[in-house]
Write a protein that holds these residues in place. Structure first.
Motif, PDB file in Angstrom:
ATOM      1  N   THR A  19       0.841  -1.053  -0.087  1.00  0.00           N
ATOM      2  CA  THR A  19       0.011  -0.065   0.017  1.00  0.00           C
ATOM      3  C   THR A  19       0.953   1.193  -0.132  1.00  0.00           C
ATOM      4  N   LYS A  20       2.030   1.268   0.506  1.00  0.00           N
ATOM      5  CA  LYS A  20       2.946   2.372   0.559  1.00  0.00           C
ATOM      6  C   LYS A  20       4.204   2.429  -0.515  1.00  0.00           C
ATOM      7  N   MET A  21       4.087   1.377  -1.507  1.00  0.00           N
ATOM      8  CA  MET A  21       4.995   1.398  -2.475  1.00  0.00           C
ATOM      9  C   MET A  21       5.000   2.348  -3.231  1.00  0.00           C
ATOM     10  N   LYS A  22       6.259   2.912  -3.920  1.00  0.00           N
ATOM     11  CA  LYS A  22       6.326   4.122  -4.626  1.00  0.00           C
ATOM     12  C   LYS A  22       6.785   3.850  -6.015  1.00  0.00           C
ATOM     13  N   VAL A  23       6.337   4.575  -7.117  1.00  0.00           N
ATOM     14  CA  VAL A  23       6.876   4.393  -8.512  1.00  0.00           C
ATOM     15  C   VAL A  23       8.321   4.638  -8.536  1.00  0.00           C
ATOM     16  N   GLY A  24       9.015   3.860  -9.061  1.00  0.00           N
ATOM     17  CA  GLY A  24      10.597   3.846  -9.283  1.00  0.00           C
ATOM     18  C   GLY A  24      11.022   2.646  -8.301  1.00  0.00           C
ATOM     19  N   SER A  25      10.268   2.103  -7.262  1.00  0.00           N
ATOM     20  CA  SER A  25      10.700   1.010  -6.495  1.00  0.00           C
ATOM     21  C   SER A  25      10.487  -0.229  -6.706  1.00  0.00           C
ATOM     22  N   ILE A  26      11.199  -1.308  -6.011  1.00  0.00           N
ATOM     23  CA  ILE A  26      11.206  -2.863  -6.281  1.00  0.00           C
ATOM     24  C   ILE A  26      10.814  -3.404  -5.233  1.00  0.00           C
ATOM     25  N   ARG A  27       9.952  -4.539  -5.219  1.00  0.00           N
ATOM     26  CA  ARG A  27       9.644  -5.168  -3.749  1.00  0.00           C
ATOM     27  C   ARG A  27       9.908  -6.673  -4.055  1.00  0.00           C
ATOM     28  N   HIS A  28      10.082  -7.360  -3.052  1.00  0.00           N
ATOM     29  CA  HIS A  28      10.160  -8.874  -2.935  1.00  0.00           C
ATOM     30  C   HIS A  28       8.757  -9.290  -2.697  1.00  0.00           C
ATOM     31  N   ALA A  29       8.159 -10.134  -3.327  1.00  0.00           N
ATOM     32  CA  ALA A  29       6.862 -10.737  -2.923  1.00  0.00           C
ATOM     33  C   ALA A  29       6.604 -12.167  -2.800  1.00  0.00           C
ATOM     34  N   VAL A  30       5.967 -12.474  -1.901  1.00  0.00           N
ATOM     35  CA  VAL A  30       5.877 -13.963  -1.579  1.00  0.00           C
ATOM     36  C   VAL A  30       4.293 -14.263  -1.370  1.00  0.00           C
ATOM     37  N   LEU A  31       3.841 -15.382  -2.134  1.00  0.00           N
ATOM     38  CA  LEU A  31       2.539 -15.822  -2.114  1.00  0.00           C
ATOM     39  C   LEU A  31       2.656 -16.950  -1.275  1.00  0.00           C
ATOM     40  N   CYS A  32       1.590 -17.386  -0.759  1.00  0.00           N
ATOM     41  CA  CYS A  32       1.510 -18.221   0.182  1.00  0.00           C
ATOM     42  C   CYS A  32       0.055 -19.131   0.037  1.00  0.00           C
ATOM     43  N   ASN A  33      -0.104 -20.376   0.100  1.00  0.00           N
ATOM     44  CA  ASN A  33      -1.460 -21.038   0.142  1.00  0.00           C
ATOM     45  C   ASN A  33      -1.920 -20.977   1.719  1.00  0.00           C
ATOM     46  N   GLU A  34      -3.411 -21.605   1.895  1.00  0.00           N
ATOM     47  CA  GLU A  34      -3.871 -21.669   3.170  1.00  0.00           C
ATOM     48  C   GLU A  34      -3.189 -22.219   4.280  1.00  0.00           C
ATOM     49  N   LYS A  35      -2.291 -23.316   3.695  1.00  0.00           N
ATOM     50  CA  LYS A  35      -1.292 -23.883   4.878  1.00  0.00           C
ATOM     51  C   LYS A  35      -0.105 -23.190   4.973  1.00  0.00           C
ATOM     52  N   GLY A  36       0.056 -21.751   4.544  1.00  0.00           N
ATOM     53  CA  GLY A  36       1.211 -21.244   4.702  1.00  0.00           C
ATOM     54  C   GLY A  36       2.480 -21.376   3.957  1.00  0.00           C
ATOM     55  N   LEU A  37       2.320 -22.559   2.869  1.00  0.00           N
ATOM     56  CA  LEU A  37       3.401 -22.841   2.073  1.00  0.00           C
ATOM     57  C   LEU A  37       3.519 -21.841   0.858  1.00  0.00           C
ATOM     58  N   ILE A  38       4.898 -21.842   0.544  1.00  0.00           N
ATOM     59  CA  ILE A  38       4.952 -20.737  -0.620  1.00  0.00           C
ATOM     60  C   ILE A  38       4.449 -21.402  -2.028  1.00  0.00           C
ATOM     61  N   LEU A  39       3.749 -20.448  -2.509  1.00  0.00           N
ATOM     62  CA  LEU A  39       3.368 -20.926  -4.097  1.00  0.00           C
ATOM     63  C   LEU A  39       4.194 -20.375  -5.012  1.00  0.00           C
ATOM     64  N   THR A  40       5.008 -19.165  -4.891  1.00  0.00           N
ATOM     65  CA  THR A  40       5.961 -18.614  -5.713  1.00  0.00           C
ATOM     66  C   THR A  40       6.531 -17.302  -4.757  1.00  0.00           C
ATOM     67  N   ASP A  41       7.594 -17.107  -5.392  1.00  0.00           N
ATOM     68  CA  ASP A  41       8.146 -15.574  -4.972  1.00  0.00           C
ATOM     69  C   ASP A  41       8.749 -14.973  -6.031  1.00  0.00           C
ATOM     70  N   GLY A  42       8.679 -13.755  -6.146  1.00  0.00           N
ATOM     71  CA  GLY A  42       9.527 -12.875  -7.315  1.00  0.00           C
ATOM     72  C   GLY A  42       9.668 -11.502  -6.801  1.00  0.00           C
ATOM     73  N   VAL A  43       9.574 -10.636  -7.783  1.00  0.00           N
ATOM     74  CA  VAL A  43       9.762  -9.321  -7.807  1.00  0.00           C
ATOM     75  C   VAL A  43       8.789  -8.412  -8.518  1.00  0.00           C
ATOM     76  N   VAL A  44       8.258  -7.418  -7.768  1.00  0.00           N
ATOM     77  CA  VAL A  44       7.322  -6.656  -8.018  1.00  0.00           C
ATOM     78  C   VAL A  44       7.894  -5.220  -8.305  1.00  0.00           C
ATOM     79  N   MET A  45       7.863  -4.594  -9.768  1.00  0.00           N
ATOM     80  CA  MET A  45       8.186  -3.387  -9.985  1.00  0.00           C
ATOM     81  C   MET A  45       7.164  -2.398 -10.060  1.00  0.00           C
ATOM     82  N   MET A  46       7.127  -1.068  -9.500  1.00  0.00           N
ATOM     83  CA  MET A  46       6.075  -0.155  -9.695  1.00  0.00           C
ATOM     84  C   MET A  46       6.699   0.901 -10.811  1.00  0.00           C
ATOM     85  N   ILE A  47       5.808   0.704 -11.917  1.00  0.00           N
ATOM     86  CA  ILE A  47       6.160   1.402 -13.030  1.00  0.00           C
ATOM     87  C   ILE A  47       5.318   2.893 -12.989  1.00  0.00           C
TER      88      ILE A  47
END
Length: 285
Positions: free
Chosen positions: A69-97
Motif C-alpha cells: 500500500t505504501k510502495m512508490k513509483v520507481g521502487s522494487i519489492r520482493h513478493a511472496v505468495l502462500c497457500n492456506e497452509k502457509g506454504l510458498i506458492l511462488t516468490d519474485g519481484v514486483v516493480m512499480m512503473i
C-alpha cells in the motif's frame, strides 16, 4: 547459427529453448562476481505479468504476505505468495512503473489465477516473451553499465529503477542482485535484445568479465543465501485447491511442478519439501 547469448557456451541444455549451462566453467564464472563482473541471461525468458488498475496495490497486498500500500513509483519489492497452509506458492519481484501499473516477475501463473478470481478493479496481462531480462553482478558492474549507457547511474539506489538507453535502445536499469555483490538488471523490449546484449557483453569482456551459465547462476544464489523456486524447493501448485484446477487446462504453465522426480536424501515425501517463509528466513516480510 547460435545467437550471441549462447556464443562461447560449451554446454547447452534444452528448456524449450537452448540455455547456456556453462561458458568458461562455473568456477571462473562465479569468481567474476568477486573481481570483475559476470553477465547473465538465465532469466531472459522469465514469466512476466502486469497488473493495472486503481485497486492494484490492494490486490497485491491481498495475495502476498507483504504489504504494497505504501510502495512508490520507481521502487522494487520482493513478493511472496502462500497457500492456506502457509506454504510458498511462488516468490519474485514486483516493480512499480506508474501509480496504477505494476510489473511482476516469476509470480505467474499463480498471480493470473488470483486476477481471474478477483473482484477488485484490476486487469492482468502476460508480458512473457515481450521483455528481455539481463543480470550483471560484480564490483565493475556499475562501471560497465555507465559506459554502456554513457550516463551516470549512481543515483539508482538499491531496490530502485529508472529508464536509460543502450546502443540506441530504451532500457530500464534496476539495482538488484543475487550474487551478494553489487548487481543490476537490464530490461527492455525483446526486439532489441541482441543489440543491447552485444553492447553490454563487449564492454564487460573489455573489463575482464565473464558470461554466466545456469550452473554458476544456481551456485551464486545458494552462496549468497537466496533460495530459488523450482531449484531449491518445489511449489505446491497441484496440491492447492483452485490453482490445481486452474492449471489442469494450462499444463505448459505448470510444467515446473508437474511430473516431479524426487531424488536425494529427503526421500519420497513431497510435502516435506515444501517450505514456508519462516523456513527461508523471510519472516520479516
Amino acid at each position: 547459427m547460435l545467437n550471441p547469448i549462447n556464443h562461447d557456451a560449451f554446454t547447452l541444455f534444452n528448456r524449450g529453448e537452448l540455455i547456456p549451462y556453462e561458458y568458461s566453467g562455473y568456477k571462473n564464472e562465479v569468481l567474476a562476481s568477486k573481481s570483475t563482473a559476470w553477465l547473465g541471461t538465465i532469466l531472459n525468458n522469465s514469466p512476466i505479468y502486469d497488473v493495472k488498475g486503481p485497486d492494484s496495490k490492494d490486490f497485491l497486498t491481498s495475495i502476498c504476505v507483504n504489504n504494497f500500500t505504501k510502495m512508490k513509483v520507481g521502487s522494487i519489492r520482493h513478493a511472496v505468495l502462500c497457500n492456506e497452509k502457509g506454504l510458498i506458492l511462488t516468490d519474485g519481484v514486483v516493480m512499480m512503473i506508474d501509480d496504477q501499473h505494476f510489473r511482476t516477475y516469476w509470480l505467474s501463473p499463480v498471480i493470473d489465477y488470483y486476477v481471474t478470481t478477483s473482484n477488485l478493479n484490476i486487469e492482468g496481462n502476460s508480458m512473457s516473451g515481450k521483455e528481455f531480462f539481463f543480470q550483471i553482478a560484480g564490483p565493475k558492474s556499475l562501471e560497465i553499465l555507465e559506459e554502456c549507457t554513457k550516463s551516470n547511474l549512481k543515483d539508482i539506489q538499491f531496490a530502485k529503477h529508472r529508464k536509460s538507453t543502450i546502443n540506441g535502445h530504451d532500457v530500464r536499469i534496476l539495482r538488484l542482485g543475487m550474487a551478494g555483490t553489487l548487481g543490476y538488471e537490464i530490461h527492455g523490449d525483446m526486439d532489441s535484445c541482441y543489440e543491447v546484449y552485444e553492447k553490454i557483453w563487449a564492454v564487460t569482456q573489455d573489463k575482464g568479465g565473464r558470461k554466466l551459465g545456469q550452473v554458476a547462476y544456481t551456485m551464486n544464489h545458494t552462496e549468497a543465501g537466496f533460495p530459488n523456486i523450482n531449484m531449491h524447493y518445489p511449489l505446491p501448485w497441484y496440491e492447492t485447491p483452485g490453482i490445481s484446477e486452474y492449471l489442469s487446462t494450462r499444463p505448459m504453465e505448470g510444467f515446473f511442478n508437474l511430473n516431479r522426480v524426487l531424488i536425494g536424501s529427503v526421500g519420497s515425501d513431497l510435502e516435506s519439501r515444501f517450505v514456508t517463509p519462516y523456513d527461508l528466513g523471510w519472516e520479516y516480510l
